[in-house]
Enzyme design. Sequence first.
Site, PDB file in Angstrom:
ATOM      1  N   VAL A  15      -5.544  -2.499   4.058  1.00 45.06           N
ATOM      2  CA  VAL A  15      -4.526  -2.329   3.026  1.00 45.06           C
ATOM      3  C   VAL A  15      -5.117  -2.597   1.647  1.00 45.06           C
ATOM      4  CG1 VAL A  15      -2.348  -3.224   2.127  1.00 45.06           C
ATOM      5  CG2 VAL A  15      -2.613  -2.872   4.578  1.00 45.06           C
ATOM      6  N   ARG A  41     -18.027  -8.343   4.904  1.00 43.03           N
ATOM      7  CA  ARG A  41     -17.040  -7.340   4.501  1.00 43.03           C
ATOM      8  C   ARG A  41     -17.248  -6.904   3.053  1.00 43.03           C
ATOM      9  NH1 ARG A  41     -10.895  -6.773   6.738  1.00 43.03           N
ATOM     10  NH2 ARG A  41     -11.647  -5.197   8.131  1.00 43.03           N
ATOM     11  N   SER A 130       0.832  -7.835   2.398  1.00 47.12           N
ATOM     12  CA  SER A 130       0.594  -7.596   3.826  1.00 47.12           C
ATOM     13  C   SER A 130       1.918  -7.485   4.572  1.00 47.12           C
ATOM     14  CB  SER A 130      -0.262  -8.706   4.427  1.00 47.12           C
ATOM     15  OG  SER A 130      -0.158  -9.871   3.689  1.00 47.12           O
ATOM     16  N   LYS A 220      10.081  -3.023   5.104  1.00 42.84           N
ATOM     17  CA  LYS A 220       8.797  -2.724   5.741  1.00 42.84           C
ATOM     18  C   LYS A 220       8.921  -2.772   7.274  1.00 42.84           C
ATOM     19  CE  LYS A 220       4.397  -2.518   6.552  1.00 42.84           C
ATOM     20  NZ  LYS A 220       3.335  -1.681   6.157  1.00 42.84           N
ATOM     21  N   LEU A 227      10.601   4.304  12.802  1.00 41.73           N
ATOM     22  CA  LEU A 227       9.618   5.343  13.158  1.00 41.73           C
ATOM     23  C   LEU A 227       9.181   5.197  14.618  1.00 41.73           C
ATOM     24  CD1 LEU A 227       7.358   5.403   9.967  1.00 41.73           C
ATOM     25  CD2 LEU A 227       8.879   7.226  10.754  1.00 41.73           C
ATOM     26  N   CYS A 276       0.544  -1.960  13.062  1.00 35.25           N
ATOM     27  CA  CYS A 276       1.857  -2.275  12.485  1.00 35.25           C
ATOM     28  C   CYS A 276       3.036  -2.158  13.450  1.00 35.25           C
ATOM     29  CB  CYS A 276       2.129  -1.369  11.298  1.00 35.25           C
ATOM     30  SG  CYS A 276       1.140  -1.787   9.870  1.00 35.25           S
ATOM     31  N   PHE A 338      -6.494   4.597  17.683  1.00 36.17           N
ATOM     32  CA  PHE A 338      -5.048   4.706  17.935  1.00 36.17           C
ATOM     33  C   PHE A 338      -4.454   6.002  17.412  1.00 36.17           C
ATOM     34  CE2 PHE A 338      -2.421   3.881  14.127  1.00 36.17           C
ATOM     35  CZ  PHE A 338      -3.377   3.510  13.203  1.00 36.17           C
ATOM     36  N   LYS A 339      -5.209   6.697  16.552  1.00 40.28           N
ATOM     37  CA  LYS A 339      -4.847   8.063  16.147  1.00 40.28           C
ATOM     38  C   LYS A 339      -6.075   8.688  15.508  1.00 40.28           C
ATOM     39  CE  LYS A 339      -2.988   7.060  11.562  1.00 40.28           C
ATOM     40  NZ  LYS A 339      -1.855   7.242  10.677  1.00 40.28           N
ATOM     41  N   ARG A 452      -1.945  13.707  24.340  1.00 38.72           N
ATOM     42  CA  ARG A 452      -1.481  14.008  22.980  1.00 38.72           C
ATOM     43  C   ARG A 452      -0.946  15.432  22.856  1.00 38.72           C
ATOM     44  NH1 ARG A 452      -1.186   9.499  19.538  1.00 38.72           N
ATOM     45  NH2 ARG A 452      -2.726   8.008  20.264  1.00 38.72           N
TER      46      ARG A 452
HETATM   47  C1  UDX Z   1       2.305   2.980  10.243  1.00 40.51           C
HETATM   48  C2  UDX Z   1       3.353   3.491   9.244  1.00 40.51           C
HETATM   49  O1  UDX Z   1       3.455   4.917   9.346  1.00 40.51           O
HETATM   50  C3  UDX Z   1       2.999   3.079   7.844  1.00 40.51           C
HETATM   51  O2  UDX Z   1       4.006   3.485   6.933  1.00 40.51           O
HETATM   52  C4  UDX Z   1       2.862   1.563   7.820  1.00 40.51           C
HETATM   53  O3  UDX Z   1       2.536   1.110   6.541  1.00 40.51           O
HETATM   54  C5  UDX Z   1       1.821   1.100   8.826  1.00 40.51           C
HETATM   55  O4  UDX Z   1       2.174   1.575  10.124  1.00 40.51           O
HETATM   56  P1  UDX Z   1      -0.138   3.729  11.002  1.00 40.51           P
HETATM   57  O5  UDX Z   1      -0.076   2.573  11.953  1.00 40.51           O
HETATM   58  O6  UDX Z   1      -1.378   3.898  10.189  1.00 40.51           O
HETATM   59  O7  UDX Z   1       1.065   3.620   9.967  1.00 40.51           O
HETATM   60  O8  UDX Z   1       0.048   5.067  11.837  1.00 40.51           O
HETATM   61  P2  UDX Z   1       1.195   6.150  12.117  1.00 40.51           P
HETATM   62  O9  UDX Z   1       0.753   7.452  11.594  1.00 40.51           O
HETATM   63  O10 UDX Z   1       2.545   5.699  11.706  1.00 40.51           O
HETATM   64  O11 UDX Z   1       1.121   6.252  13.712  1.00 40.51           O
HETATM   65  C6  UDX Z   1       1.404   5.150  14.556  1.00 40.51           C
HETATM   66  C7  UDX Z   1       1.231   5.518  16.015  1.00 40.51           C
HETATM   67  O12 UDX Z   1       2.250   6.419  16.454  1.00 40.51           O
HETATM   68  C8  UDX Z   1      -0.100   6.212  16.327  1.00 40.51           C
HETATM   69  O13 UDX Z   1      -0.630   5.704  17.527  1.00 40.51           O
HETATM   70  C9  UDX Z   1       0.296   7.667  16.477  1.00 40.51           C
HETATM   71  O14 UDX Z   1      -0.596   8.391  17.268  1.00 40.51           O
HETATM   72  C10 UDX Z   1       1.676   7.532  17.116  1.00 40.51           C
HETATM   73  N1  UDX Z   1       2.575   8.693  16.903  1.00 40.51           N
HETATM   74  C11 UDX Z   1       2.932   9.072  15.636  1.00 40.51           C
HETATM   75  C12 UDX Z   1       3.101   9.369  18.014  1.00 40.51           C
HETATM   76  O15 UDX Z   1       2.800   9.022  19.149  1.00 40.51           O
HETATM   77  N2  UDX Z   1       3.966  10.404  17.795  1.00 40.51           N
HETATM   78  C13 UDX Z   1       4.356  10.813  16.552  1.00 40.51           C
HETATM   79  O16 UDX Z   1       5.154  11.747  16.433  1.00 40.51           O
HETATM   80  C14 UDX Z   1       3.805  10.127  15.435  1.00 40.51           C
HETATM   81  P1  ADP Z   2      -4.832  -5.473   6.770  1.00 42.31           P
HETATM   82  O1  ADP Z   2      -4.844  -4.452   7.855  1.00 42.31           O
HETATM   83  O2  ADP Z   2      -3.472  -6.092   6.542  1.00 42.31           O
HETATM   84  O3  ADP Z   2      -5.442  -4.998   5.487  1.00 42.31           O
HETATM   85  P2  ADP Z   2      -7.253  -6.862   7.563  1.00 42.31           P
HETATM   86  O4  ADP Z   2      -7.381  -7.778   8.721  1.00 42.31           O
HETATM   87  O5  ADP Z   2      -7.912  -5.514   7.611  1.00 42.31           O
HETATM   88  O6  ADP Z   2      -5.691  -6.703   7.287  1.00 42.31           O
HETATM   89  O7  ADP Z   2      -7.776  -7.592   6.250  1.00 42.31           O
HETATM   90  C1  ADP Z   2      -7.441  -8.869   5.849  1.00 42.31           C
HETATM   91  C2  ADP Z   2      -8.643  -9.508   5.146  1.00 42.31           C
HETATM   92  O8  ADP Z   2      -8.216 -10.731   4.526  1.00 42.31           O
HETATM   93  C3  ADP Z   2      -9.818  -9.888   6.062  1.00 42.31           C
HETATM   94  O9  ADP Z   2     -10.985  -9.212   5.620  1.00 42.31           O
HETATM   95  C4  ADP Z   2      -9.959 -11.428   5.878  1.00 42.31           C
HETATM   96  O10 ADP Z   2     -11.318 -11.861   5.858  1.00 42.31           O
HETATM   97  C5  ADP Z   2      -9.305 -11.656   4.518  1.00 42.31           C
HETATM   98  N1  ADP Z   2      -8.793 -13.011   4.294  1.00 42.31           N
HETATM   99  C6  ADP Z   2      -8.010 -13.767   5.099  1.00 42.31           C
HETATM  100  N2  ADP Z   2      -7.708 -14.940   4.514  1.00 42.31           N
HETATM  101  C7  ADP Z   2      -8.299 -14.955   3.287  1.00 42.31           C
HETATM  102  C8  ADP Z   2      -8.378 -15.900   2.184  1.00 42.31           C
HETATM  103  N3  ADP Z   2      -7.723 -17.067   2.222  1.00 42.31           N
HETATM  104  N4  ADP Z   2      -9.102 -15.554   1.096  1.00 42.31           N
HETATM  105  C9  ADP Z   2      -9.738 -14.358   1.038  1.00 42.31           C
HETATM  106  N5  ADP Z   2      -9.717 -13.437   2.026  1.00 42.31           N
HETATM  107  C10 ADP Z   2      -9.010 -13.714   3.148  1.00 42.31           C
END
Ligand code: UDX
Ligand code: ADP
Length: 484
Positions: A15, A41, A130, A220, A227, A276, A338-339, A452
């Site tokens: 994110v 990272r 987040s 959120k 969805l 998510c 996952f996709k 799929r």
């Molecule tokens: C999701 C939300 O879309 C996004 O807005 C939020 O911020 C984070 O979670 P993401 O997890 O990146 O995003 O993927 P998304 O495209 O939503 O797909 C989620 C899962 O559903 C995937 O595994 C995808 O393959 C599946 N999916 C999606 C289906 O099985 N069928 C569909 O019609 C659409």
């Molecule tokens: P998201 O999918 O929500 O972006 P991620 O797990 O990909 O989550 O990223 C979260 C990041 O935040 C990780 O790289 C982790 O190292 C970092 N993080 C966690 N706690 C702290 C902190 N206190 N200060 C700085 N970075 C942090």
Amino acid sequence: MSLPGKIVCIGAGYVGGPTMAMIAKNCPMIQVTVVDISQPRIDAWNSDDLPIYEPGLDEVVKACRGKNLFFSTDVDTCVAEADIIFVSVNTPTKTKGIGAGMAADLTYWESAARGIARVSKGYKIIVEKSTVPVKTAEAVEKVLTSCADSFFTFDVLSNPEFLAEGTAISDLAKPDRVLIGGKESDSGRKAVACLASVYQQWVPKENVVCSNLWSAELTKLAANAVLAQRISSMNSLSALCEATGADVQQVGYAIGMDTRIGSKFLNASVGFGGSCFQKDILNLVYICDSMGLKEVAEYWRQVIVMNDYQKTRFVHRMISTMFNTVSNKKIGILGFAFKKDTGDTRETPAIDVCRGLLTDGAKLDIYDPKVKEDLIRSELQLGKFEWDHPQAYANRVAGIKDESINVSSSAMDAARDSHGIAILTEWDEFKALDYEEVFKVMVKPAFIFDGRNLLDHNALRKIGFVVYGIGKPLDPFVTEHKET
Ligand code: UDX
Ligand code: ADP
């Protein structure tokens, strides 16, 4: 409202990284720094090999890095200098204690908040970015108020991220909406306006929606739950389609033409995955449970139950069709993410499908264009939700090598000598494979289980494959599996 001079984002993940890159691209007058406690990272963000794969991300980062976009581990200095602090740290699902398996673990959030309080002076806007359950902003405010000295004042905003992986850059460039939640006080309103002015550099004003804090946080979870619910609804219907001879894609297409419903998120699949959906729904269920809303909790829990059922059903279908056993048979697994268009494997349905096949004694040969072997092996060893807990993850990665799993570097290699192949991710390259060749290298009868509905099933049948598609009329060869 004047624009902020400096923005920092704590957490350089899926994110934080893309979102900050997009702000930097569209706001050349703002200095944007992404900080993380993880040195590897940050090093990766500063290299040519970015830590996450996302179409279009490389270009945006390369255009801004070193100009107004920076990546650093110096959390304290960058936080101290910033006007706006985004917090985008991980919020793993608790694996032990109260709410284990459901509630979000706010350890990282709390530690980020304590860090902010320790080094901050003057006024700052703190933005919750987040996925977190409702009322996190309140918890953070409490931590900040009790830790900060009198020289530090702040507002906490909630600005949930709606980007989807694989399309993050286009989602960020043209968001359906940007949601900013804040307190209904003078200072709160000003803070909301300040953050809105950042987004309005490239997002039309009418697409920047302001709400109260709790609405923003709950939106959120609710958006993802709704969805996911659509997918689970289609998946439940896919089982009925198979039993009756209807075609779930035809049903989905016709439902989607109803403008009140719309065509998106109606594709039945082997199950939804990602960091998510499941996590957010479990949070929602947990919140409902804690509020004594038993029926509401049960209602949303069913979305997850249906998703688990779909994965199990797929495995059962594979096994029963392949003469009731896959023991010692090689199975090619095409796709592990996952996709498509992401290397992310968090909560991917491939984990449960592979585990189900392994339990029945299958030998797996897995290929995914963007997921590395180490990650595949560790995902298949980790317990549920451990992926988000760095220590558990590090311990398991060093674990034993499962001899039943091979990871190949091409789809053809994964298919060679296999009795069946399962399509678990909708990568475009799987559509373009030469299936005449694939057929030749497989054991006969050659089975394709399309999780799929990606491929042209009739064309495959002409080649000689036995094909199973989700929610599609069954081949005579595909065994009816009576659910128990
Ligand atoms: C999701 C939300 O879309 C996004 O807005 C939020 O911020 C984070 O979670 P993401 O997890 O990146 O995003 O993927 P998304 O495209 O939503 O797909 C989620 C899962 O559903 C995937 O595994 C995808 O393959 C599946 N999916 C999606 C289906 O099985 N069928 C569909 O019609 C659409
Ligand atoms: P998201 O999918 O929500 O972006 P991620 O797990 O990909 O989550 O990223 C979260 C990041 O935040 C990780 O790289 C982790 O190292 C970092 N993080 C966690 N706690 C702290 C902190 N206190 N200060 C700085 N970075 C942090």
